[in-house]
Write a protein that holds these residues in place. Structure first.
Motif, PDB file in Angstrom:
ATOM      1  N   GLY A 135      -1.993  -6.383  -3.143  1.00 19.39           N
ATOM      2  CA  GLY A 135      -3.328  -5.991  -3.560  1.00 19.39           C
ATOM      3  C   GLY A 135      -3.410  -5.066  -4.749  1.00 19.39           C
ATOM      4  O   GLY A 135      -4.504  -4.618  -5.099  1.00 19.39           O
ATOM      5  N   ALA A 136      -2.278  -4.752  -5.406  1.00 18.83           N
ATOM      6  CA  ALA A 136      -2.366  -3.754  -6.470  1.00 18.83           C
ATOM      7  C   ALA A 136      -1.154  -3.772  -7.386  1.00 18.83           C
ATOM      8  O   ALA A 136      -0.051  -4.142  -6.977  1.00 18.83           O
ATOM      9  CB  ALA A 136      -2.511  -2.356  -5.869  1.00 18.83           C
ATOM     10  N   SER A 137      -1.381  -3.340  -8.622  1.00 20.72           N
ATOM     11  CA  SER A 137      -0.289  -2.984  -9.518  1.00 20.72           C
ATOM     12  C   SER A 137       0.105  -1.541  -9.223  1.00 20.72           C
ATOM     13  O   SER A 137      -0.661  -0.779  -8.628  1.00 20.72           O
ATOM     14  CB  SER A 137      -0.718  -3.119 -10.983  1.00 20.72           C
ATOM     15  OG  SER A 137      -0.992  -4.470 -11.303  1.00 20.72           O
TER      16      SER A 137
ATOM     17  N   ASP B  57      -6.572   4.716   1.495  1.00 20.35           N
ATOM     18  CA  ASP B  57      -7.885   4.940   2.108  1.00 20.35           C
ATOM     19  C   ASP B  57      -7.783   5.296   3.591  1.00 20.35           C
ATOM     20  O   ASP B  57      -8.662   5.968   4.133  1.00 20.35           O
ATOM     21  CB  ASP B  57      -8.805   3.733   1.903  1.00 20.35           C
ATOM     22  CG  ASP B  57      -8.205   2.416   2.369  1.00 20.35           C
ATOM     23  OD1 ASP B  57      -7.108   2.432   2.972  1.00 20.35           O
ATOM     24  OD2 ASP B  57      -8.828   1.364   2.127  1.00 20.35           O
ATOM     25  N   ALA B  58      -6.699   4.893   4.250  1.00 19.16           N
ATOM     26  CA  ALA B  58      -6.535   5.226   5.666  1.00 19.16           C
ATOM     27  C   ALA B  58      -6.189   6.694   5.879  1.00 19.16           C
ATOM     28  O   ALA B  58      -6.391   7.230   6.966  1.00 19.16           O
ATOM     29  CB  ALA B  58      -5.450   4.346   6.287  1.00 19.16           C
TER      30      ALA B  58
ATOM     31  N   ALA C 293      -7.240   1.080  -3.357  1.00 19.92           N
ATOM     32  CA  ALA C 293      -7.200   2.098  -2.312  1.00 19.92           C
ATOM     33  C   ALA C 293      -6.350   1.647  -1.133  1.00 19.92           C
ATOM     34  O   ALA C 293      -5.977   2.452  -0.284  1.00 19.92           O
ATOM     35  CB  ALA C 293      -8.618   2.427  -1.837  1.00 19.92           C
ATOM     36  N   ASN C 294      -6.041   0.357  -1.085  1.00 22.31           N
ATOM     37  CA  ASN C 294      -5.203  -0.201  -0.023  1.00 22.31           C
ATOM     38  C   ASN C 294      -4.336  -1.298  -0.637  1.00 22.31           C
ATOM     39  O   ASN C 294      -4.678  -2.481  -0.572  1.00 22.31           O
ATOM     40  CB  ASN C 294      -6.071  -0.760   1.107  1.00 22.31           C
ATOM     41  CG  ASN C 294      -5.234  -1.291   2.261  1.00 22.31           C
ATOM     42  OD1 ASN C 294      -4.037  -1.043   2.344  1.00 22.31           O
ATOM     43  ND2 ASN C 294      -5.869  -2.035   3.154  1.00 22.31           N
ATOM     44  N   PRO C 295      -3.203  -0.922  -1.254  1.00 24.84           N
ATOM     45  CA  PRO C 295      -2.410  -1.892  -2.016  1.00 24.84           C
ATOM     46  C   PRO C 295      -1.702  -2.938  -1.179  1.00 24.84           C
ATOM     47  O   PRO C 295      -1.312  -3.983  -1.691  1.00 24.84           O
ATOM     48  CB  PRO C 295      -1.394  -1.012  -2.750  1.00 24.84           C
ATOM     49  CG  PRO C 295      -1.291   0.226  -1.927  1.00 24.84           C
ATOM     50  CD  PRO C 295      -2.657   0.443  -1.356  1.00 24.84           C
ATOM     51  N   GLY C 296      -1.529  -2.682   0.119  1.00 20.42           N
ATOM     52  CA  GLY C 296      -0.774  -3.606   0.954  1.00 20.42           C
ATOM     53  C   GLY C 296       0.717  -3.482   0.685  1.00 20.42           C
ATOM     54  O   GLY C 296       1.142  -2.975  -0.356  1.00 20.42           O
ATOM     55  N   LEU C 297       1.516  -3.934   1.634  1.00 16.58           N
ATOM     56  CA  LEU C 297       2.965  -3.837   1.501  1.00 16.58           C
ATOM     57  C   LEU C 297       3.634  -4.903   2.346  1.00 16.58           C
ATOM     58  O   LEU C 297       3.286  -5.090   3.512  1.00 16.58           O
ATOM     59  CB  LEU C 297       3.460  -2.457   1.952  1.00 16.58           C
ATOM     60  CG  LEU C 297       4.977  -2.275   2.091  1.00 16.58           C
ATOM     61  CD1 LEU C 297       5.655  -2.360   0.728  1.00 16.58           C
ATOM     62  CD2 LEU C 297       5.301  -0.952   2.777  1.00 16.58           C
TER      63      LEU C 297
ATOM     64  N   ASN D 101     -11.559   5.620  -0.944  1.00 13.61           N
ATOM     65  CA  ASN D 101     -12.126   4.365  -0.457  1.00 13.61           C
ATOM     66  C   ASN D 101     -13.136   3.806  -1.463  1.00 13.61           C
ATOM     67  O   ASN D 101     -14.048   4.503  -1.907  1.00 13.61           O
ATOM     68  CB  ASN D 101     -12.820   4.602   0.886  1.00 13.61           C
ATOM     69  CG  ASN D 101     -13.344   3.326   1.503  1.00 13.61           C
ATOM     70  OD1 ASN D 101     -12.609   2.367   1.681  1.00 13.61           O
ATOM     71  ND2 ASN D 101     -14.632   3.311   1.834  1.00 13.61           N
ATOM     72  N   GLY D 102     -12.945   2.560  -1.834  1.00 16.36           N
ATOM     73  CA  GLY D 102     -13.883   1.900  -2.738  1.00 16.36           C
ATOM     74  C   GLY D 102     -13.702   2.201  -4.207  1.00 16.36           C
ATOM     75  O   GLY D 102     -14.390   1.616  -5.047  1.00 16.36           O
TER      76      GLY D 102
END
Length: 209
Positions: A105-107, A74-75, A166-170, A81-82
């Motif tokens: 935050g995600a698979s 999303d960035a 949209a923002n899985p994190g790492l 986004n969303g």
């Protein structure tokens, strides 16, 4: 009557989780909210918001891990986004690798486009799942689990990875320990590593403490 009431309650619960708008294109000029980017005013949304051109170019793999990830999160890609989805390009030079890491935050779903990639993850029960992937193969990495990718071939490898956010994190484990200011004495106290090795790895990755 019971079935009718149950169906009605289920319908209300389903509707409460349904989207009330078609999309929420990220507005990079507006303040962020608790859920992330604010929505751009629909009248200002254009077709370009739903298109991303950045995945056509190879990433720069001249680094310590000989790998590059080009995100369309999303960035970088306002249209996702969303929507609960995103994608990225993964370039691995010969002997390149993505260290053990997690996406809280995600698979993740990885599809190999070129080359051979050795990939795997560790379950919460400490069971290891490893597979050699070739062109056209797909592997899934469940949300939050530690996983990795290694170029096990002799030439460059290319893959595309999609995420359920949209923002899985790492978080890369080596970077968290050895690229940060995590005190050496605490690392040795909470792992099986000795101080000399910790300091050596901090020196390689630029950490302190």
């Amino acid at each position: 009557m019971f079935l009718t009431i149950s169906f009605f309650i289920f319908s209300l619960l389903s509707l409460s989780h349904a989207s009330v708008v078609d999309f929420c294109v990220a507005d990079y000029n507006a303040p962020n909210g608790p859920a992330g980017y604010s929505c751009k005013t629909p009248k200002k949304v254009t077709a370009d918001d739903f298109v991303f051109h950045g995945l056509a170019t190879s990433g720069n793999t001249t680094n310590i891990i000989k790998a590059a990830v080009t995100p369309a999160f999303d960035a970088q890609f306002p249209g996702v986004n969303g929507l609960g989805i995103s994608i990225a390009r993964l370039d691995l030079a010969a002997a390149g690798f993505i260290p053990l890491h997690t996406h809280p935050g995600a698979s993740e779903v990885l599809v190999v486009i070129q080359g051979t990639i050795l990939a795997g993850f560790v379950s919460s029960a400490d069971v290891v799942y490893i597979k050699t992937l070739n062109k056209g193969d797909v592997m899934v990495f469940p949300q939050g689990l530690v996983h990795f990718q290694i170029n096990s071939g002799r030439s460059n490898a290319l893959a595309f990875v999609s995420f359920s956010s949209a923002n899985p994190g790492l978080q890369i484990l080596d970077f968290a320990l050895f690229k940060s200011d995590f005190p050496t004495e605490l690392i040795t106290a909470t792992t099986f590593l000795d101080a000399d090795l910790v300091k050596k790895l901090k020196g390689v990755l630029g950490g302190s403490g």
